[in-house]
Enzyme design. Structure first.
Site, PDB file in Angstrom:
ATOM      1  N   HIS A   1      11.508  58.329   2.893  1.00 46.43           N
ATOM      2  CA  HIS A   1      10.674  58.664   1.749  1.00 46.43           C
ATOM      3  C   HIS A   1       9.176  58.497   2.003  1.00 46.43           C
ATOM      4  O   HIS A   1       8.369  59.342   1.621  1.00 46.43           O
ATOM      5  CB  HIS A   1      11.095  57.804   0.548  1.00 46.43           C
ATOM      6  CG  HIS A   1      10.841  58.442  -0.770  1.00 46.43           C
ATOM      7  ND1 HIS A   1      11.535  58.115  -1.901  1.00 46.43           N
ATOM      8  CD2 HIS A   1       9.964  59.392  -1.157  1.00 46.43           C
ATOM      9  CE1 HIS A   1      11.094  58.832  -2.921  1.00 46.43           C
ATOM     10  NE2 HIS A   1      10.150  59.610  -2.488  1.00 46.43           N
TER      11      HIS A   1
ATOM     12  N   TYR B   1      14.924  57.580  -7.748  1.00 45.75           N
ATOM     13  CA  TYR B   1      14.759  58.409  -8.939  1.00 45.75           C
ATOM     14  C   TYR B   1      15.724  58.037 -10.067  1.00 45.75           C
ATOM     15  O   TYR B   1      15.599  58.531 -11.183  1.00 45.75           O
ATOM     16  CB  TYR B   1      14.952  59.886  -8.594  1.00 45.75           C
ATOM     17  CG  TYR B   1      13.903  60.474  -7.683  1.00 45.75           C
ATOM     18  CD1 TYR B   1      12.768  59.751  -7.320  1.00 45.75           C
ATOM     19  CD2 TYR B   1      14.051  61.758  -7.171  1.00 45.75           C
ATOM     20  CE1 TYR B   1      11.819  60.294  -6.471  1.00 45.75           C
ATOM     21  CE2 TYR B   1      13.096  62.313  -6.324  1.00 45.75           C
ATOM     22  CZ  TYR B   1      11.991  61.572  -5.975  1.00 45.75           C
ATOM     23  OH  TYR B   1      11.051  62.113  -5.135  1.00 45.75           O
TER      24      TYR B   1
END
Length: 353
Positions: free
Chosen positions: A157, A89
Protein backbone atom coordinates in the site's frame (compact mmCIF):
# COMPACT_ATOMS: atom_id res chain seq x y z
CA UNK A 1 0.15 15.18 9.15
CA UNK A 2 -2.50 13.53 11.28
CA UNK A 3 -3.09 9.79 11.52
CA UNK A 4 -6.62 10.39 10.23
CA UNK A 5 -5.46 12.15 7.09
CA UNK A 6 -2.91 9.41 6.39
CA UNK A 7 -5.46 6.65 7.00
CA UNK A 8 -8.05 8.12 4.66
CA UNK A 9 -5.66 8.14 1.74
CA UNK A 10 -5.05 4.46 2.10
CA UNK A 11 -8.47 4.10 1.17
CA UNK A 12 -4.99 10.34 -4.12
CA UNK A 13 2.44 27.34 -11.45
CA UNK A 14 4.42 24.66 -13.41
CA UNK A 15 3.84 24.59 -17.17
CA UNK A 16 4.02 21.12 -18.63
CA UNK A 17 3.72 20.23 -22.29
CA UNK A 18 3.23 16.55 -23.06
CA UNK A 19 2.86 14.96 -26.45
CA UNK A 20 0.07 12.45 -26.15
CA UNK A 21 1.08 9.07 -27.52
CA UNK A 22 -0.98 5.91 -27.30
CA UNK A 23 -3.64 5.85 -24.64
CA UNK A 24 -6.15 3.19 -23.73
CA UNK A 25 -8.92 2.46 -26.21
CA UNK A 26 -9.46 -1.15 -25.14
CA UNK A 27 -11.31 -2.36 -22.07
CA UNK A 28 -8.26 -4.09 -20.59
CA UNK A 29 -4.48 -3.89 -20.42
CA UNK A 30 -2.20 -6.93 -20.19
CA UNK A 31 -0.10 -7.03 -17.02
CA UNK A 32 3.58 -7.87 -17.33
CA UNK A 33 6.52 -8.57 -15.01
CA UNK A 34 5.27 -10.21 -11.77
CA UNK A 35 2.00 -11.45 -13.23
CA UNK A 36 0.66 -14.74 -14.49
CA UNK A 37 0.44 -15.06 -18.24
CA UNK A 38 -2.63 -13.51 -19.87
CA UNK A 39 -3.73 -11.54 -16.79
CA UNK A 40 -5.61 -8.56 -18.19
CA UNK A 41 -6.62 -5.66 -15.96
CA UNK A 42 -9.74 -3.64 -16.82
CA UNK A 43 -8.64 -0.05 -17.43
CA UNK A 44 -11.70 1.28 -15.57
CA UNK A 45 -12.32 0.11 -12.02
CA UNK A 46 -14.08 1.34 -8.91
CA UNK A 47 -12.29 2.62 -5.84
CA UNK A 48 -13.76 1.81 -2.45
CA UNK A 49 -11.50 3.68 -0.03
CA UNK A 50 -13.43 5.89 2.34
CA UNK A 51 -13.57 5.45 6.08
CA UNK A 52 -16.70 4.80 8.10
CA UNK A 53 -15.07 6.45 11.13
CA UNK A 54 -15.54 9.79 9.38
CA UNK A 55 -19.25 9.45 8.71
CA UNK A 56 -20.14 12.39 10.94
CA UNK A 57 -18.61 14.72 8.35
CA UNK A 58 -20.98 16.38 5.86
CA UNK A 59 -18.47 15.65 3.11
CA UNK A 60 -17.44 12.48 1.40
CA UNK A 61 -18.50 8.95 0.65
CA UNK A 62 -17.52 6.85 3.64
CA UNK A 63 -17.51 3.16 2.91
CA UNK A 64 -18.03 0.16 5.16
CA UNK A 65 -19.21 -3.39 4.53
CA UNK A 66 -22.90 -2.53 4.12
CA UNK A 67 -22.18 0.39 1.78
CA UNK A 68 -19.73 -1.70 -0.22
CA UNK A 69 -22.12 -4.61 -0.64
CA UNK A 70 -24.77 -2.39 -2.23
CA UNK A 71 -22.37 -0.31 -4.31
CA UNK A 72 -20.38 -3.25 -5.67
CA UNK A 73 -23.57 -5.16 -6.44
CA UNK A 74 -24.70 -2.20 -8.55
CA UNK A 75 -21.26 -1.80 -10.12
CA UNK A 76 -21.26 -5.40 -11.27
CA UNK A 77 -24.81 -5.11 -12.64
CA UNK A 78 -23.71 -2.10 -14.70
CA UNK A 79 -20.87 -4.10 -16.23
CA UNK A 80 -17.97 -3.01 -14.02
CA UNK A 81 -15.49 -5.79 -13.48
CA UNK A 82 -12.57 -4.33 -11.51
CA UNK A 83 -12.79 -3.56 -7.79
CA UNK A 84 -10.07 -1.81 -5.79
CA UNK A 85 -9.98 -2.40 -2.04
CA UNK A 86 -7.55 -2.86 0.87
CA UNK A 87 -7.45 -4.28 4.37
CA UNK A 88 -7.60 -0.75 5.72
CA UNK A 89 -10.78 0.15 3.83
CA UNK A 90 -12.94 -1.97 6.15
CA UNK A 91 -15.21 -3.10 3.32
CA UNK A 92 -13.84 -6.42 2.07
CA UNK A 93 -16.51 -8.56 3.73
CA UNK A 94 -19.23 -6.57 1.97
CA UNK A 95 -17.36 -6.68 -1.34
CA UNK A 96 -16.94 -10.44 -1.09
CA UNK A 97 -20.64 -10.91 -0.40
CA UNK A 98 -21.60 -8.77 -3.39
CA UNK A 99 -19.30 -10.79 -5.64
CA UNK A 100 -20.71 -14.12 -4.47
CA UNK A 101 -24.32 -13.01 -4.84
CA UNK A 102 -23.77 -11.46 -8.27
CA UNK A 103 -23.82 -14.80 -10.04
CA UNK A 104 -20.80 -13.71 -12.08
CA UNK A 105 -18.01 -16.30 -12.20
CA UNK A 106 -15.14 -15.34 -9.92
CA UNK A 107 -12.65 -15.44 -12.79
CA UNK A 108 -14.60 -12.71 -14.60
CA UNK A 109 -14.05 -10.21 -11.77
CA UNK A 110 -10.72 -8.49 -11.14
CA UNK A 111 -10.01 -7.84 -7.45
CA UNK A 112 -7.19 -5.59 -6.29
CA UNK A 113 -6.31 -5.51 -2.60
CA UNK A 114 -3.45 -4.10 -0.58
CA UNK A 115 -1.32 -4.96 2.41
CA UNK A 116 0.91 -2.72 4.44
CA UNK A 117 0.44 0.59 6.25
CA UNK A 118 -3.02 1.65 7.32
CA UNK A 119 -5.79 0.18 9.44
CA UNK A 120 -8.65 2.60 8.93
CA UNK A 121 -11.11 2.51 11.82
CA UNK A 122 -11.20 -1.25 12.34
CA UNK A 123 -8.50 -2.14 14.82
CA UNK A 124 -9.37 -5.85 14.67
CA UNK A 125 -7.52 -6.37 11.41
CA UNK A 126 -3.87 -7.43 11.54
CA UNK A 127 -1.31 -4.71 12.02
CA UNK A 128 -0.84 -2.79 8.79
CA UNK A 129 2.91 -3.00 9.15
CA UNK A 130 5.48 -3.50 6.46
CA UNK A 131 7.59 -6.63 6.80
CA UNK A 132 7.85 -10.26 5.77
CA UNK A 133 5.63 -12.15 8.21
CA UNK A 134 3.26 -9.19 8.59
CA UNK A 135 2.61 -9.25 4.85
CA UNK A 136 1.81 -12.97 4.91
CA UNK A 137 -0.55 -12.53 7.88
CA UNK A 138 -2.36 -9.63 6.24
CA UNK A 139 -2.87 -11.63 3.07
CA UNK A 140 -4.54 -14.43 5.01
CA UNK A 141 -6.88 -11.82 6.49
CA UNK A 142 -7.61 -10.39 3.05
CA UNK A 143 -8.57 -13.75 1.56
CA UNK A 144 -10.67 -14.62 4.61
CA UNK A 145 -12.50 -11.27 4.54
CA UNK A 146 -13.27 -11.49 0.84
CA UNK A 147 -14.00 -15.22 1.14
CA UNK A 148 -11.93 -15.98 -1.96
CA UNK A 149 -8.94 -18.22 -2.61
CA UNK A 150 -6.95 -15.58 -4.51
CA UNK A 151 -6.96 -11.94 -5.56
CA UNK A 152 -6.01 -10.81 -9.03
CA UNK A 153 -3.61 -8.09 -7.91
CA UNK A 154 -1.98 -7.50 -4.54
CA UNK A 155 -0.19 -4.22 -3.82
CA UNK A 156 2.11 -2.97 -1.09
CA UNK A 157 0.00 0.00 0.00
CA UNK A 158 2.73 2.51 0.91
CA UNK A 159 6.55 2.44 0.85
CA UNK A 160 6.71 3.75 4.40
CA UNK A 161 4.39 4.37 7.34
CA UNK A 162 4.90 7.43 9.56
CA UNK A 163 2.51 5.97 12.14
CA UNK A 164 4.87 3.00 12.71
CA UNK A 165 2.49 0.14 13.60
CA UNK A 166 4.16 -2.74 15.46
CA UNK A 167 6.10 -5.03 13.13
CA UNK A 168 7.55 -8.48 13.66
CA UNK A 169 10.23 -7.84 11.04
CA UNK A 170 13.53 -6.61 12.53
CA UNK A 171 14.37 -5.11 9.13
CA UNK A 172 11.41 -2.74 9.40
CA UNK A 173 12.18 -0.99 12.67
CA UNK A 174 14.33 1.85 11.36
CA UNK A 175 13.55 4.93 9.33
CA UNK A 176 16.72 5.82 7.43
CA UNK A 177 16.84 5.36 3.68
CA UNK A 178 19.01 2.24 3.94
CA UNK A 179 16.87 0.74 6.70
CA UNK A 180 13.67 1.38 4.74
CA UNK A 181 15.24 -0.12 1.62
CA UNK A 182 15.89 -3.33 3.56
CA UNK A 183 12.33 -3.24 4.89
CA UNK A 184 10.79 -2.78 1.45
CA UNK A 185 12.92 -5.59 0.06
CA UNK A 186 11.89 -7.90 2.90
CA UNK A 187 8.24 -7.04 2.25
CA UNK A 188 8.71 -7.71 -1.47
CA UNK A 189 10.18 -11.14 -0.68
CA UNK A 190 6.88 -12.00 1.03
CA UNK A 191 4.90 -10.61 -1.90
CA UNK A 192 6.81 -12.88 -4.28
CA UNK A 193 6.09 -15.88 -2.04
CA UNK A 194 2.36 -15.10 -2.11
CA UNK A 195 2.55 -14.89 -5.89
CA UNK A 196 4.37 -18.23 -6.09
CA UNK A 197 1.73 -19.79 -3.84
CA UNK A 198 -1.03 -18.64 -6.24
CA UNK A 199 -2.70 -16.45 -3.63
CA UNK A 200 -2.52 -13.59 -6.12
CA UNK A 201 -2.25 -13.55 -9.90
CA UNK A 202 -0.07 -10.45 -9.93
CA UNK A 203 1.85 -8.31 -7.45
CA UNK A 204 2.70 -4.63 -7.44
CA UNK A 205 3.07 -1.54 -5.32
CA UNK A 206 1.23 1.66 -4.50
CA UNK A 207 2.46 5.20 -3.78
CA UNK A 208 6.02 4.21 -4.75
CA UNK A 209 8.23 6.96 -6.12
CA UNK A 210 11.15 6.20 -8.45
CA UNK A 211 13.57 5.86 -5.52
CA UNK A 212 11.24 3.33 -3.85
CA UNK A 213 10.79 1.36 -7.06
CA UNK A 214 14.55 1.32 -7.50
CA UNK A 215 14.87 -0.45 -4.14
CA UNK A 216 12.81 -3.29 -5.62
CA UNK A 217 14.62 -3.28 -8.96
CA UNK A 218 17.97 -3.47 -7.13
CA UNK A 219 16.96 -6.92 -5.88
CA UNK A 220 17.26 -8.33 -9.40
CA UNK A 221 14.12 -10.38 -8.82
CA UNK A 222 10.47 -9.99 -9.80
CA UNK A 223 9.51 -6.51 -11.01
CA UNK A 224 6.13 -5.07 -9.91
CA UNK A 225 3.39 -5.34 -12.49
CA UNK A 226 1.52 -2.22 -11.29
CA UNK A 227 2.24 1.01 -9.42
CA UNK A 228 -0.87 2.76 -8.12
CA UNK A 229 -0.41 6.48 -7.37
CA UNK A 230 -2.42 9.68 -7.23
CA UNK A 231 -2.90 11.19 -10.70
CA UNK A 232 -5.09 14.04 -11.93
CA UNK A 233 -4.61 17.49 -13.58
CA UNK A 234 -3.69 19.10 -10.26
CA UNK A 235 -1.08 16.42 -9.53
CA UNK A 236 0.83 14.39 -12.08
CA UNK A 237 4.33 12.95 -12.03
CA UNK A 238 5.17 12.33 -15.66
CA UNK A 239 8.72 11.30 -14.82
CA UNK A 240 7.30 8.54 -12.63
CA UNK A 241 4.83 7.50 -15.34
CA UNK A 242 7.68 7.34 -17.87
CA UNK A 243 9.85 5.32 -15.48
CA UNK A 244 7.03 2.81 -15.05
CA UNK A 245 6.50 2.57 -18.80
CA UNK A 246 10.21 1.93 -19.29
CA UNK A 247 10.03 -1.02 -16.91
CA UNK A 248 6.65 -2.31 -18.19
CA UNK A 249 4.92 -1.38 -14.94
CA UNK A 250 1.28 -0.43 -15.51
CA UNK A 251 0.52 2.95 -13.93
CA UNK A 252 -2.78 2.97 -12.04
CA UNK A 253 -4.03 6.44 -11.09
CA UNK A 254 -6.18 6.89 -8.02
CA UNK A 255 -8.21 10.01 -7.16
CA UNK A 256 -8.50 10.72 -10.92
CA UNK A 257 -11.28 13.23 -10.24
CA UNK A 258 -9.50 14.85 -7.32
CA UNK A 259 -12.05 13.33 -4.89
CA UNK A 260 -14.69 16.06 -5.42
CA UNK A 261 -16.93 14.49 -2.77
CA UNK A 262 -14.36 14.77 0.01
CA UNK A 263 -13.45 17.70 2.21
CA UNK A 264 -9.66 18.17 1.77
CA UNK A 265 -9.81 19.82 -1.62
CA UNK A 266 -12.19 22.47 -0.24
CA UNK A 267 -9.56 23.93 2.07
CA UNK A 268 -6.60 23.32 -0.25
CA UNK A 269 -7.95 24.36 -3.64
CA UNK A 270 -10.05 27.27 -4.84
CA UNK A 271 -12.03 24.94 -7.05
CA UNK A 272 -12.65 21.26 -7.50
CA UNK A 273 -11.00 20.15 -10.77
CA UNK A 274 -14.29 19.23 -12.40
CA UNK A 275 -15.68 22.72 -11.71
CA UNK A 276 -12.90 24.51 -13.58
CA UNK A 277 -14.28 26.46 -16.59
CA UNK A 278 -11.73 24.81 -18.88
CA UNK A 279 -12.83 21.31 -17.90
CA UNK A 280 -16.50 22.23 -18.25
CA UNK A 281 -15.85 23.74 -21.68
CA UNK A 282 -14.08 20.62 -22.93
CA UNK A 283 -16.87 18.47 -21.52
CA UNK A 284 -19.51 20.51 -23.36
CA UNK A 285 -17.57 20.21 -26.62
CA UNK A 286 -17.67 16.42 -26.37
CA UNK A 287 -21.15 16.22 -24.84
CA UNK A 288 -19.65 14.48 -21.83
CA UNK A 289 -19.45 15.26 -18.12
CA UNK A 290 -16.44 16.86 -16.44
CA UNK A 291 -15.74 13.55 -14.70
CA UNK A 292 -15.64 11.74 -18.04
CA UNK A 293 -13.18 14.30 -19.41
CA UNK A 294 -10.90 13.82 -16.40
CA UNK A 295 -11.00 10.03 -16.73
CA UNK A 296 -10.25 10.26 -20.43
CA UNK A 297 -7.37 12.60 -19.59
CA UNK A 298 -5.75 9.80 -17.58
CA UNK A 299 -6.52 7.00 -20.00
CA UNK A 300 -4.97 8.89 -22.92
CA UNK A 301 -1.71 8.91 -20.99
CA UNK A 302 -1.76 5.14 -20.42
CA UNK A 303 -2.94 5.59 -16.84
CA UNK A 304 -5.68 3.18 -15.75
CA UNK A 305 -8.25 4.59 -13.34
CA UNK A 306 -10.43 3.58 -10.41
CA UNK A 307 -12.73 6.50 -9.53
CA UNK A 308 -14.67 5.98 -6.32
CA UNK A 309 -18.45 6.36 -6.36
CA UNK A 310 -21.49 4.75 -4.81
CA UNK A 311 -23.81 6.72 -7.12
CA UNK A 312 -25.27 4.60 -9.95
CA UNK A 313 -25.42 7.47 -12.46
CA UNK A 314 -21.80 8.32 -11.77
CA UNK A 315 -20.81 4.68 -12.16
CA UNK A 316 -22.49 4.61 -15.58
CA UNK A 317 -20.61 7.74 -16.61
CA UNK A 318 -17.31 6.33 -15.39
CA UNK A 319 -17.75 3.23 -17.53
CA UNK A 320 -18.60 5.27 -20.62
CA UNK A 321 -15.31 6.98 -21.45
CA UNK A 322 -13.86 4.86 -24.24
CA UNK A 323 -16.05 6.25 -27.03
CA UNK A 324 -14.40 9.66 -27.41
CA UNK A 325 -10.93 11.23 -27.46
CA UNK A 326 -9.54 14.51 -26.27
CA UNK A 327 -7.53 16.44 -28.84
CA UNK A 328 -3.83 17.07 -28.39
CA UNK A 329 -4.60 20.72 -27.73
CA UNK A 330 -7.16 19.82 -25.05
CA UNK A 331 -4.65 17.52 -23.40
CA UNK A 332 -2.02 20.26 -23.39
CA UNK A 333 -4.46 22.70 -21.81
CA UNK A 334 -5.38 20.21 -19.10
CA UNK A 335 -1.71 19.52 -18.41
CA UNK A 336 -1.05 23.24 -18.15
CA UNK A 337 -3.72 23.95 -15.53
CA UNK A 338 -2.02 25.95 -12.75
CA UNK A 339 -1.42 23.61 -9.83
CA UNK A 340 -2.45 24.71 -6.33
CA UNK A 341 0.29 24.99 -3.74
CA UNK A 342 -1.16 21.91 -2.01
CA UNK A 343 -1.95 19.92 -5.13
CA UNK A 344 -2.26 16.44 -3.64
CA UNK A 345 -5.27 14.85 -1.96
CA UNK A 346 -3.08 12.34 -0.10
CA UNK A 347 0.25 12.60 1.72
CA UNK A 348 3.29 12.92 -0.54
CA UNK A 349 5.32 9.68 -0.62
CA UNK A 350 8.22 11.60 -2.18
CA UNK A 351 8.95 12.83 1.34
CA UNK A 352 9.38 9.30 2.65
CA UNK A 353 12.86 7.74 2.90
Amino acid sequence: MSLLSFSWCMLVVVVVVVVVVGGFDDQTVLLQNAADKNVSMPVIGIGTGGYASNNTSPHGEYWNDSVAEIAISNWLKLGGRRIDTANSYNDQVGIGKAIRESGIPREKIFITSKVGPGQGSNRSIPSGALGYNDTLTQMDYTLSSLNVTYVDLLLVHWPYDPTHPPTTDPLCRGNTSQEMKACRQSTWKAMQLLFQRNKTRAIGVSNFEIKHLQDILDMGEAIPSVNQCEFHPYFHEFDLVDFCKKHKIVFNGYAPLGTPDWAPWSHKWNSSIGDLPLVKSIAAAHQKSSAQVLLRYSLQQDVVVNPRSWNNDHMKENLNVLDFKLTDEEMKMLNNIPRPKNSKVCPDPAKYP
